[in-house]
Design an enzyme around this catalytic site. Structure first.
Site, PDB file in Angstrom:
ATOM      1  N   HIS A  83      49.729  33.973  33.305  1.00  0.00           N
ATOM      2  CA  HIS A  83      50.560  35.032  34.114  1.00  0.00           C
ATOM      3  C   HIS A  83      51.196  35.733  33.234  1.00  0.00           C
ATOM      4  CE1 HIS A  83      50.272  31.986  37.750  1.00  0.00           C
ATOM      5  NE2 HIS A  83      50.104  31.030  36.843  1.00  0.00           N
ATOM      6  N   PHE A  84      50.847  37.143  33.201  1.00  0.00           N
ATOM      7  CA  PHE A  84      51.384  37.953  32.198  1.00  0.00           C
ATOM      8  C   PHE A  84      52.234  39.032  32.858  1.00  0.00           C
ATOM      9  CE2 PHE A  84      47.826  37.502  28.706  1.00  0.00           C
ATOM     10  CZ  PHE A  84      48.316  36.199  28.225  1.00  0.00           C
ATOM     11  N   ASN A 115      49.555  36.731  41.132  1.00  0.00           N
ATOM     12  CA  ASN A 115      50.833  36.799  41.707  1.00  0.00           C
ATOM     13  C   ASN A 115      52.046  37.987  41.081  1.00  0.00           C
ATOM     14  OD1 ASN A 115      50.475  34.572  39.399  1.00  0.00           O
ATOM     15  ND2 ASN A 115      52.391  33.878  40.024  1.00  0.00           N
ATOM     16  N   HIS A 197      45.511  25.910  43.077  1.00  0.00           N
ATOM     17  CA  HIS A 197      46.606  25.225  42.631  1.00  0.00           C
ATOM     18  C   HIS A 197      46.870  24.234  43.668  1.00  0.00           C
ATOM     19  CE1 HIS A 197      51.086  25.450  41.193  1.00  0.00           C
ATOM     20  NE2 HIS A 197      50.713  24.457  41.919  1.00  0.00           N
ATOM     21  N   HIS A 251      45.387  23.154  36.416  1.00  0.00           N
ATOM     22  CA  HIS A 251      46.487  22.314  35.730  1.00  0.00           C
ATOM     23  C   HIS A 251      46.477  21.152  36.322  1.00  0.00           C
ATOM     24  CE1 HIS A 251      48.307  24.315  39.162  1.00  0.00           C
ATOM     25  NE2 HIS A 251      48.702  25.222  38.288  1.00  0.00           N
ATOM     26  N   ASP A 322      48.541  27.715  31.359  1.00  0.00           N
ATOM     27  CA  ASP A 322      49.387  28.468  32.709  1.00  0.00           C
ATOM     28  C   ASP A 322      50.521  28.975  32.051  1.00  0.00           C
ATOM     29  OD1 ASP A 322      50.212  28.577  35.125  1.00  0.00           O
ATOM     30  OD2 ASP A 322      50.991  26.702  35.417  1.00  0.00           O
TER      31      ASP A 322
END
Length: 475
Positions: A83-84, A115, A197, A251, A322
């Site tokens: 998630h950057f 997101n 997820h 994950h 993650d």
């Protein structure tokens, strides 16, 4: 900067990890960003070849020559879940800082989640990210398309993308898809990979009410418990089997999920685990507090052991980080100095745990964490590379990545397994500026990271001109 067709790179005297898992002392010749030859004395061979063709022709040499001094040469890490934060949340991270952290950590390609703000839920938002990354990213990139209850047509047509991301829980707003009827429609339509997820939002909501008001950071693992994860994984597996739909479980965090897959894992299902779910446990809340709050949460030592065994046995297919950074202020620990320092107030929390967002950085430390485990005998270097590169490329059909062999892209890392160096806050490239593994003494840090035949990182120095490319996926 992308390599021209005539750009050449010679890596001399490396211990090359070959696709069969063995190491060979060899040179690697790269042209135009692609591995062309692997073998001994390639530079001398090319000089002799040129001389035989024309004595008057100047002896050719590579544009860049690296003497590896027998350091191991591994395929670049592919991190399949990050998630950057760009666009919309750049105060936490952006594509420049995140990809620089990737380069330092040996991550040469990443797959990023939807997101952001705006959400990546249509072609326009996907195009915007691809454009931004082409301009800013030091490493190669791909972006998931996010599922909502309303964007089914976009999920089938957006391209290029590794797949569809579904938040079954631990999310709010449009990206939360927790109703079985909506999930069923997505699984029933199309053939594109679905990555989930897997947490049961209804169970989480009920347990939040039950444990409301707790100030113990460890309550997060109680609220979002093993059963919440198992419930959602069971549902995703049921729908995948119903439609024989390609499913990836993100994950994986619990022993129960690992044992479920051990007993019932169709050939079209894959799963991943994070280093933090292998190496941290609920006992670490005492020292690290909200820094290790993440979704799904950190689990018990028993979960650690079962997940390790599942990874060793192939029940879990590969590793992701993650990477999900937040500022120390957002984590409620703005005044913390060093969370690994017993004298520091690392567990001082200035926000209620329920107010603290979930997530931690990871791309910079994942490879040395895992290679340190290899040096301690927990696994082998070849296994680490398989879990962090080869298996990821295979699962997502990433073209030209994941192995060191002629015809593959020259995304490569030279790692130092002879020396140990601690995780230091002042050396981190991630914008959030902290790590839950601060103070851990690790080996396997990348000495040199190569993306598309270009040296992007060399012993602390970054080549600011290198840019990665958009990944391509075999559907």
């Amino acid at each position: 900067m992308t390599p021209s067709p005539n750009t050449t790179l010679l890596i001399r005297n490396a211990r090359v990890l070959l696709p069969d898992g063995s190491f060979q002392s060899a040179d690697v010749w790269v042209e135009g960003g692609v591995i062309r030859e692997i073998g001994p004395n390639l530079d001398r061979f090319r000089k002799a070849e040129a001389s035989a063709q024309a004595e008057a022709t100047p002896t050719p040499t590579a544009d860049t020559v690296i003497d590896a001094h027998q350091l191991p040469l591994l395929p670049g890490v592919i991190d399949p879940q990050v998630h950057f934060r760009e666009p919309g949340l750049e105060h936490k991270e952006d594509l420049t800082t995140a990809s620089r952290a990737c380069a330092r950590g040996g991550v040469t390609s990443f797959l990023e989640m939807p997101n952001t703000k705006p959400l990546t839920i249509n072609q326009a938002a996907l195009n915007d990210k691809l454009t931004r990354a082409a301009q800013k990213s030091f490493v190669n990139f791909g972006f998931f398309i996010g599922a909502t209850s309303e964007n089914l047509p976009d999920l089938q047509t957006a391209t290029p993308t590794p797949g569809i991301k579904i938040f079954m829980g631990s999310m709010h707003g449009d990206l939360l898809v927790d109703q079985e009827s909506s999930l069923d429609r997505i699984f029933a339509t199309g053939t594109r990979l679905i990555a989930v997820h897997a947490e049961d939002q209804a169970r989480i909501a009920e347990r939040r009410k039950e444990f409301a008001g707790s100030t113990d950071p460890a309550i997060h693992s109680v609220i979002q418990d093993n059963q919440a994860a198992l419930n959602a994984t069971q549902l995703a597996l049921k729908l995948s089997k119903k439609y024989q739909r390609r499913l990836h479980i993100l994950h994986l965090s619990t022993a129960e999920e690992a044992e479920l897959l051990r007993q019932d894992k169709p050939a079209w299902v894959t799963a991943e685990v994070t280093p933090q779910h292998l190496l941290l446990n609920t006992g670490d809340y005492e020292k690290l507090g909200t820094l290790i709050k993440m979704n799904p949460p950190i689990r018990s030592t028993h979960d650690n052991e079962v997940l390790w065994q599942a990874l060793q046995d192939g029940v879990i297919d590969f590793i992701a980080t993650d990477h999900a950074p937040h500022t120390l202020a957002e984590k409620g620990q703005a005044n913390t100095t060093n969370p690994a320092d017993e004298e520091a107030s690392a567990t001082t929390v200035f926000l209620e745990p329920a107010q603290v967002p979930s997530g931690m950085p990871g791309v910079e430390t994942s490879l040395p964490l895992m290679l340190t485990q290899a040096m301690q005998g927990r696994c082998t270097v070849a296994q680490v590379s398989h879990w962090m590169s080869t298996a990821v490329a295979k699962a997502y059909g990433i073209v030209g990545k994941g192995s060191i062999a002629p015809g593959y892209d020259a995304d490569l890392i030279l790692v130092d397994l002879d020396n140990y160096h601690p995780v230091l806050r002042e050396e981190l490239q991630t914008k959030c500026g902290w790590s839950p593994f601060e103070g851990w003494n690790l080996t396997g840090w990348p000495a040199v990271t190569i993306v598309g035949g270009q040296v992007v990182y060399d012993r602390g120095e970054f080549n600011q001109q290198v840019r990665g490319r958009a990944l391509m996926f075999n559907a």
